[in-house]
Design a protein around this motif. Structure first.
Motif, PDB file in Angstrom:
ATOM      1  N   LEU A   1      -9.401  11.030  -7.056  1.00 52.67           N
ATOM      2  CA  LEU A   1      -9.435  12.260  -6.274  1.00 52.67           C
ATOM      3  C   LEU A   1      -8.186  12.326  -5.388  1.00 52.67           C
ATOM      4  CD1 LEU A   1     -13.194  12.324  -5.241  1.00 52.67           C
ATOM      5  CD2 LEU A   1     -12.075  13.691  -7.007  1.00 52.67           C
ATOM      6  N   PRO A   2      -7.750  13.527  -5.008  1.00 55.31           N
ATOM      7  CA  PRO A   2      -6.498  13.669  -4.250  1.00 55.31           C
ATOM      8  C   PRO A   2      -6.425  12.795  -3.007  1.00 55.31           C
ATOM      9  CG  PRO A   2      -7.268  15.811  -4.972  1.00 55.31           C
ATOM     10  CD  PRO A   2      -8.346  14.827  -5.321  1.00 55.31           C
ATOM     11  N   ASP A   3      -7.524  12.697  -2.266  1.00 54.68           N
ATOM     12  CA  ASP A   3      -7.510  11.928  -1.024  1.00 54.68           C
ATOM     13  C   ASP A   3      -8.080  10.520  -1.192  1.00 54.68           C
ATOM     14  OD1 ASP A   3      -6.439  14.102   0.381  1.00 54.68           O
ATOM     15  OD2 ASP A   3      -8.437  14.948   0.724  1.00 54.68           O
ATOM     16  N   GLY A   4      -8.438  10.175  -2.416  1.00 52.07           N
ATOM     17  CA  GLY A   4      -8.996   8.857  -2.659  1.00 52.07           C
ATOM     18  C   GLY A   4     -10.423   8.723  -2.163  1.00 52.07           C
ATOM     19  N   VAL A   5     -11.080   7.643  -2.558  1.00 50.31           N
ATOM     20  CA  VAL A   5     -12.440   7.335  -2.132  1.00 50.31           C
ATOM     21  C   VAL A   5     -12.455   5.883  -1.674  1.00 50.31           C
ATOM     22  CG1 VAL A   5     -14.841   7.102  -2.842  1.00 50.31           C
ATOM     23  CG2 VAL A   5     -13.480   8.987  -3.733  1.00 50.31           C
ATOM     24  N   VAL A   6     -12.810   5.650  -0.424  1.00 49.50           N
ATOM     25  CA  VAL A   6     -12.794   4.291   0.108  1.00 49.50           C
ATOM     26  C   VAL A   6     -14.195   3.700   0.232  1.00 49.50           C
ATOM     27  CG1 VAL A   6     -10.630   4.654   1.348  1.00 49.50           C
ATOM     28  CG2 VAL A   6     -12.802   5.126   2.499  1.00 49.50           C
TER      29      VAL A   6
ATOM     30  N   ALA B   1     -18.070   9.205  -2.956  1.00 49.94           N
ATOM     31  CA  ALA B   1     -17.804   9.641  -4.322  1.00 49.94           C
ATOM     32  C   ALA B   1     -18.844  10.654  -4.795  1.00 49.94           C
ATOM     33  CB  ALA B   1     -17.805   8.427  -5.255  1.00 49.94           C
ATOM     34  N   PRO B   2     -18.441  11.611  -5.637  1.00 52.71           N
ATOM     35  CA  PRO B   2     -19.423  12.526  -6.230  1.00 52.71           C
ATOM     36  C   PRO B   2     -20.483  11.751  -7.006  1.00 52.71           C
ATOM     37  CG  PRO B   2     -17.176  13.280  -6.650  1.00 52.71           C
ATOM     38  CD  PRO B   2     -17.063  11.898  -6.077  1.00 52.71           C
ATOM     39  N   ILE B   3     -21.697  12.263  -7.015  1.00 55.00           N
ATOM     40  CA  ILE B   3     -22.787  11.612  -7.754  1.00 55.00           C
ATOM     41  C   ILE B   3     -22.537  11.735  -9.254  1.00 55.00           C
ATOM     42  CG2 ILE B   3     -25.248  11.703  -8.303  1.00 55.00           C
ATOM     43  CD1 ILE B   3     -25.766  12.603  -5.464  1.00 55.00           C
TER      44      ILE B   3
ATOM     45  N   GLU C   1     -29.159   7.361 -11.551  1.00 58.36           N
ATOM     46  CA  GLU C   1     -27.884   7.345 -10.833  1.00 58.36           C
ATOM     47  C   GLU C   1     -27.067   6.132 -11.278  1.00 58.36           C
ATOM     48  OE1 GLU C   1     -26.072   7.581  -6.295  1.00 58.36           O
ATOM     49  OE2 GLU C   1     -28.203   8.000  -6.658  1.00 58.36           O
ATOM     50  N   ALA C   2     -25.817   6.375 -11.624  1.00 57.31           N
ATOM     51  CA  ALA C   2     -24.971   5.323 -12.184  1.00 57.31           C
ATOM     52  C   ALA C   2     -24.683   4.228 -11.162  1.00 57.31           C
ATOM     53  CB  ALA C   2     -23.663   5.921 -12.686  1.00 57.31           C
ATOM     54  N   ARG C   3     -24.724   2.986 -11.600  1.00 58.22           N
ATOM     55  CA  ARG C   3     -24.407   1.861 -10.732  1.00 58.22           C
ATOM     56  C   ARG C   3     -22.916   1.804 -10.439  1.00 58.22           C
ATOM     57  NH1 ARG C   3     -24.694  -2.742 -12.744  1.00 58.22           N
ATOM     58  NH2 ARG C   3     -25.056  -3.899 -10.814  1.00 58.22           N
ATOM     59  N   LYS C   4     -22.096   2.215 -11.377  1.00 58.50           N
ATOM     60  CA  LYS C   4     -20.646   2.243 -11.194  1.00 58.50           C
ATOM     61  C   LYS C   4     -20.178   3.690 -11.252  1.00 58.50           C
ATOM     62  CE  LYS C   4     -20.190  -2.275 -11.104  1.00 58.50           C
ATOM     63  NZ  LYS C   4     -19.744  -2.995  -9.887  1.00 58.50           N
ATOM     64  N   ASN C   5     -19.150   4.002 -10.481  1.00 58.49           N
ATOM     65  CA  ASN C   5     -18.728   5.390 -10.329  1.00 58.49           C
ATOM     66  C   ASN C   5     -17.255   5.542 -10.716  1.00 58.49           C
ATOM     67  OD1 ASN C   5     -17.791   7.901  -8.982  1.00 58.49           O
ATOM     68  ND2 ASN C   5     -19.857   7.918  -8.118  1.00 58.49           N
ATOM     69  N   PRO C   6     -16.915   6.470 -11.634  1.00 58.69           N
ATOM     70  CA  PRO C   6     -15.521   6.612 -12.065  1.00 58.69           C
ATOM     71  C   PRO C   6     -14.583   7.118 -10.979  1.00 58.69           C
ATOM     72  CG  PRO C   6     -16.855   8.399 -12.929  1.00 58.69           C
ATOM     73  CD  PRO C   6     -17.803   7.420 -12.311  1.00 58.69           C
ATOM     74  N   TYR C   7     -15.138   7.670  -9.897  1.00 60.14           N
ATOM     75  CA  TYR C   7     -14.311   8.114  -8.779  1.00 60.14           C
ATOM     76  C   TYR C   7     -14.018   6.981  -7.796  1.00 60.14           C
ATOM     77  CZ  TYR C   7     -15.591  12.827 -10.298  1.00 60.14           C
ATOM     78  OH  TYR C   7     -15.770  13.972 -11.029  1.00 60.14           O
TER      79      TYR C   7
END
Length: 232
Positions: free
Chosen positions: A161-166, A171-173, A137-143
């Protein structure tokens, strides 16, 4: 018939001559090669290399005598896939027996354990994909927390993503592709043109076994982790 494979080039830009450099008293190559040679489910092992010293070393340990890798597969731009195809074909001529799986271990990922090979093989024969690829599993996420600059130099989330990720949990895996273990269908290896042409599924490894050596810093970290493992 399950064929084990190791691919090692002579050259290395990040860590000079790293593939045959001593790591805790053993060539880096042997941390992967010895797993394949000792594994009860691996029937034969081949090492693809353009380096005569590493080739002779591998042959002395019991690998298949396929000769040195062709020049066009020995450059720093040569892709993994045609190297695998060449080794598979050259080995098939010597073995004279149909292969059921092609197992590759990257020498730059010496923290993997023999059990990782077993689990990847179990997944391959249970799910029947074209290939099993080790990931973590990635330590950093592009989302969420990977960013990139636009044409003005201002930073933005790489995959918004349209609604953002806080929060990272929203975030998707995403996975990091690591060189721990690959299990490939021989028929897929013969007919596909790249790793991702068919159905490739992940074998998830924990982060402490998923480090690839691409720099002197990586070498130092991996060496420390191996020392800790040996002293535990």
């Amino acid at each position: 018939m399950i064929l084990g494979h190791i691919g090692v080039r002579k050259g290395s830009k990040g860590v000079p001559r790293k593939n045959f450099r001593s790591l805790l008293g053993r060539p880096l190559l042997d941390w992967s090669l010895d797993i394949l040679l000792a594994h009860p489910r691996i029937d034969a092992v081949v090492v693809s290399t353009d380096d005569q010293e590493m080739y002779d070393h591998a042959i002395a340990k019991g690998t298949l005598p396929i000769g040195l890798r062709p020049d066009h597969l020995a450059t720093d731009r040569a892709a993994k896939w045609p190297v695998w195809q060449h080794a598979h074909e050259a080995s098939a001529e010597l073995l004279g027996e149909a292969q059921t799986a092609f197992v590759d271990l990257d020498v730059t990922c010496p923290l993997r354990e023999p059990a990782d090979v077993d689990r990847a093989l179990d997944l391959f024969f249970a799910e029947h994909p074209d290939m099993v690829m080790s990931c973590t599993e990635a330590r950093k996420n592009p989302y969420f927390n990977l960013v990139e600059p636009d044409e003005t130099g201002a930073l933005h989330v790489s995959k918004p993503l349209p609604d953002g990720v806080v929060a990272r949990q929203q975030a998707p895996i995403v996975y990091e592709h690591v060189g721990g273990v690959y299990v490939v269908s021989p028929s897929y290896l013969r007919t596909a043109t790249s790793l991702y042409d068919g159905r490739v599924i992940p074998y998830i490894m924990p982060p402490e076994r998923s480090l690839d050596i691409d720099s002197e810093f990586d070498w130092t970290v991996v060496e420390a982790l191996l020392k800790h493992r040996q002293s535990s």
